[in-house]
Design a protein around this motif. Structure first.
Motif, mmCIF file in Angstrom:
data_model
loop_
_atom_site.group_PDB
_atom_site.id
_atom_site.type_symbol
_atom_site.label_atom_id
_atom_site.label_comp_id
_atom_site.label_asym_id
_atom_site.label_seq_id
_atom_site.Cartn_x
_atom_site.Cartn_y
_atom_site.Cartn_z
ATOM 1 N N LEU A 124 0.826 -1.205 0.000
ATOM 2 C CA LEU A 124 0.000 0.000 0.000
ATOM 3 C C LEU A 124 0.862 1.258 0.000
ATOM 4 O O LEU A 124 1.839 1.349 0.735
ATOM 5 C CB LEU A 124 -0.912 0.025 1.230
ATOM 6 C CG LEU A 124 -2.305 -0.613 1.142
ATOM 7 C CD1 LEU A 124 -3.238 0.222 0.282
ATOM 8 C CD2 LEU A 124 -2.233 -2.035 0.622
ATOM 9 N N VAL A 125 0.475 2.213 -0.839
ATOM 10 C CA VAL A 125 1.026 3.559 -0.797
ATOM 11 C C VAL A 125 -0.157 4.478 -0.535
ATOM 12 O O VAL A 125 -1.195 4.368 -1.200
ATOM 13 C CB VAL A 125 1.730 3.936 -2.109
ATOM 14 C CG1 VAL A 125 2.163 5.406 -2.084
ATOM 15 C CG2 VAL A 125 2.925 3.026 -2.363
ATOM 16 N N CYS A 126 -0.033 5.384 0.421
ATOM 17 C CA CYS A 126 -1.157 6.224 0.830
ATOM 18 C C CYS A 126 -0.961 7.680 0.410
ATOM 19 O O CYS A 126 0.138 8.235 0.537
ATOM 20 C CB CYS A 126 -1.348 6.159 2.345
ATOM 21 S SG CYS A 126 -1.751 4.493 2.951
ATOM 22 N N ALA A 127 -2.033 8.273 -0.112
ATOM 23 C CA ALA A 127 -2.073 9.709 -0.394
ATOM 24 C C ALA A 127 -3.302 10.266 0.313
ATOM 25 O O ALA A 127 -4.314 9.574 0.434
ATOM 26 C CB ALA A 127 -2.156 9.958 -1.892
ATOM 27 N N TYR A 128 -3.200 11.515 0.784
ATOM 28 C CA TYR A 128 -4.274 12.080 1.597
ATOM 29 C C TYR A 128 -5.003 13.232 0.916
ATOM 30 O O TYR A 128 -5.887 13.848 1.512
ATOM 31 C CB TYR A 128 -3.701 12.516 2.946
ATOM 32 C CG TYR A 128 -2.998 11.371 3.640
ATOM 33 C CD1 TYR A 128 -3.722 10.349 4.252
ATOM 34 C CD2 TYR A 128 -1.605 11.293 3.642
ATOM 35 C CE1 TYR A 128 -3.082 9.277 4.864
ATOM 36 C CE2 TYR A 128 -0.953 10.223 4.252
ATOM 37 C CZ TYR A 128 -1.698 9.217 4.854
ATOM 38 O OH TYR A 128 -1.061 8.150 5.444
ATOM 39 N N ASP A 129 -4.652 13.503 -0.339
ATOM 40 C CA ASP A 129 -5.395 14.477 -1.145
ATOM 41 C C ASP A 129 -5.178 14.145 -2.613
ATOM 42 O O ASP A 129 -4.251 13.419 -2.977
ATOM 43 C CB ASP A 129 -4.959 15.913 -0.837
ATOM 44 C CG ASP A 129 -3.508 16.178 -1.206
ATOM 45 O OD1 ASP A 129 -3.223 16.350 -2.406
ATOM 46 O OD2 ASP A 129 -2.656 16.195 -0.295
ATOM 47 N N GLY A 130 -6.052 14.685 -3.480
ATOM 48 C CA GLY A 130 -6.016 14.353 -4.894
ATOM 49 C C GLY A 130 -4.767 14.821 -5.610
ATOM 50 O O GLY A 130 -4.221 14.108 -6.469
ATOM 51 N N GLU A 131 -4.283 16.009 -5.280
ATOM 52 C CA GLU A 131 -3.111 16.545 -5.964
ATOM 53 C C GLU A 131 -1.877 15.672 -5.719
ATOM 54 O O GLU A 131 -1.106 15.396 -6.647
ATOM 55 C CB GLU A 131 -2.849 17.982 -5.503
ATOM 56 C CG GLU A 131 -3.917 18.968 -5.961
ATOM 57 C CD GLU A 131 -3.621 20.379 -5.486
ATOM 58 O OE1 GLU A 131 -2.607 20.565 -4.768
ATOM 59 O OE2 GLU A 131 -4.393 21.293 -5.825
ATOM 60 N N THR A 132 -1.699 15.244 -4.482
ATOM 61 C CA THR A 132 -0.569 14.372 -4.156
ATOM 62 C C THR A 132 -0.691 13.044 -4.893
ATOM 63 O O THR A 132 0.308 12.503 -5.406
ATOM 64 C CB THR A 132 -0.504 14.116 -2.639
ATOM 65 O OG1 THR A 132 -0.371 15.364 -1.968
ATOM 66 C CG2 THR A 132 0.673 13.221 -2.292
ATOM 67 N N ALA A 133 -1.902 12.513 -4.973
ATOM 68 C CA ALA A 133 -2.121 11.245 -5.661
ATOM 69 C C ALA A 133 -1.725 11.320 -7.130
ATOM 70 O O ALA A 133 -1.089 10.402 -7.660
ATOM 71 C CB ALA A 133 -3.587 10.827 -5.531
ATOM 72 N N ILE A 134 -2.091 12.416 -7.792
ATOM 73 C CA ILE A 134 -1.742 12.593 -9.208
ATOM 74 C C ILE A 134 -0.229 12.587 -9.395
ATOM 75 O O ILE A 134 0.298 11.958 -10.318
ATOM 76 C CB ILE A 134 -2.335 13.910 -9.756
ATOM 77 C CG1 ILE A 134 -3.864 13.876 -9.713
ATOM 78 C CG2 ILE A 134 -1.859 14.161 -11.171
ATOM 79 C CD1 ILE A 134 -4.490 12.807 -10.553
#
Length: 230
Positions: A29-39
Motif C-alpha cells: 500500500l502507498v497512501c495519499a491524503y489528497d487528490g493533488e498528491t495522488a496525481i
C-alpha cells in the motif's frame, strides 16, 4: 510479485485501517491524503489498483478521477459516504471500475479488490485479440474500446453497432439492418433509437462528432465505417 495499491483517502483512521488490513493480505500500500498528491505519485510510480475516496481536500474525488483517466487505465474503486444512485452513476461515468459506499466491511473491500485485479488481468490477456483501426483498439473479447490507450466507456448496444460497422469495411447498413442485427428484433421504422445511439457513439469515439471520421452517414440509406479515402 506483490500487487501495489494506491490508497487515496484523507480520513487517517480509515486510511490506516485499510492499509493495515490489505498489507496483511499481501498487498503493498502507498497512501495519499489528497487528490493533488495522488496525481503526482501516479506520474512517478506504477500501481495495480487505486482506491479513491470522493470527499478529498484540495481536489475533489471526481476531479481527481478525471485527471487520473487522462493519464492511466489503472483499475479504480471509488469509496464514498455518498451512496446514492446519482453519485454512483457519476463516478462510474467518469471511468471508475467499481463503487463501495461507506460504511463498508474490510472483507467486502478485499473481495472487490481481488475481483477487479482478476478482471484487469483477464482483460490484459485478451488484449492480444484486439483489432486496431486508426486510433481505436476494439477488444471483442471484453466488449471494450481504447482510443489512444484511453478506455472509451460504451454501452453494450453502442459497442455492437461499432463492431458491426468496423468489421464490415465499406458495407453500407440501413437502419433496419443495424436494428435487426444489434437488437435482434423486428424493426418498426423507429429511426430515433438508431439516431440516438449513433449520436452517442460519435460523441465518444470521434475527435469531431459533427465531422465524423469513423461512423459515416450515407444520406437516404444508412451508415458505414469510414475509409482512408474519405
Amino acid at each position: 510479485m506483490r500487487q501495489r495499491i494506491l490508497l487515496i483517502e484523507d480520513d487517517l483512521d480509515i486510511s490506516n485501517m485499510i492499509e493495515r488490513f490489505l498489507t496483511k493480505e499481501g498487498y503493498t500500500l502507498v497512501c495519499a491524503y489528497d487528490g493533488e498528491t495522488a496525481i503526482e505519485i501516479l506520474k512517478k510510480d506504477f500501481f495495480t489498483l487505486l482506491v479513491l475516496d470522493l470527499m478529498l481536500p484540495k481536489m475533489d474525488g471526481i476531479t481527481c478521477l478525471k485527471a487520473i483517466r487522462m493519464q492511466s487505465l489503472v483499475p479504480i474503486i471509488i469509496l464514498s459516504a455518498k451512496g446514492s444512485d446519482i453519485d454512483k452513476a457519476l463516478g462510474l461515468g467518469f471511468g471508475a471500475d467499481d463503487y463501495l459506499a461507506k460504511p463498508f466491511s474490510m472483507t467486502e473491500l478485499l473481495a472487490r479488490v481481488k475481483a477487479l485485479i482478476r478482471r484487469a488481468s483477464y482483460q490484459k490477456e485478451m488484449s492480444v485479440n484486439s483489432i486496431q483501426i486508426g486510433a481505436l483498439s476494439i477488444l471483442p473479447d471484453t466488449y471494450s474500446v481504447l482510443k489512444k490507450d484511453q478506455t472509451i466507456q460504451l454501452t453494450l448496444k453502442e459497442f455492437k453497432i461499432l463492431y458491426l460497422l468496423a468489421m464490415n469495411g465499406n458495407k453500407i447498413f440501413t437502419k433496419e439492418e443495424i436494428y435487426q442485427r444489434v437488437w435482434k428484433e423486428d424493426y418498426y421504422e423507429d429511426a430515433n433509437v438508431i439516431n440516438v445511439h449513433i449520436s452517442r457513439l460519435r460523441e465518444k469515439i470521434e475527435d469531431n462528432p459533427s465531422r465524423p471520421k469513423y461512423v459515416k452517414t450515407i444520406w437516404g440509406i444508412g451508415y458505414r465505417w469510414g475509409s482512408e479515402s474519405d
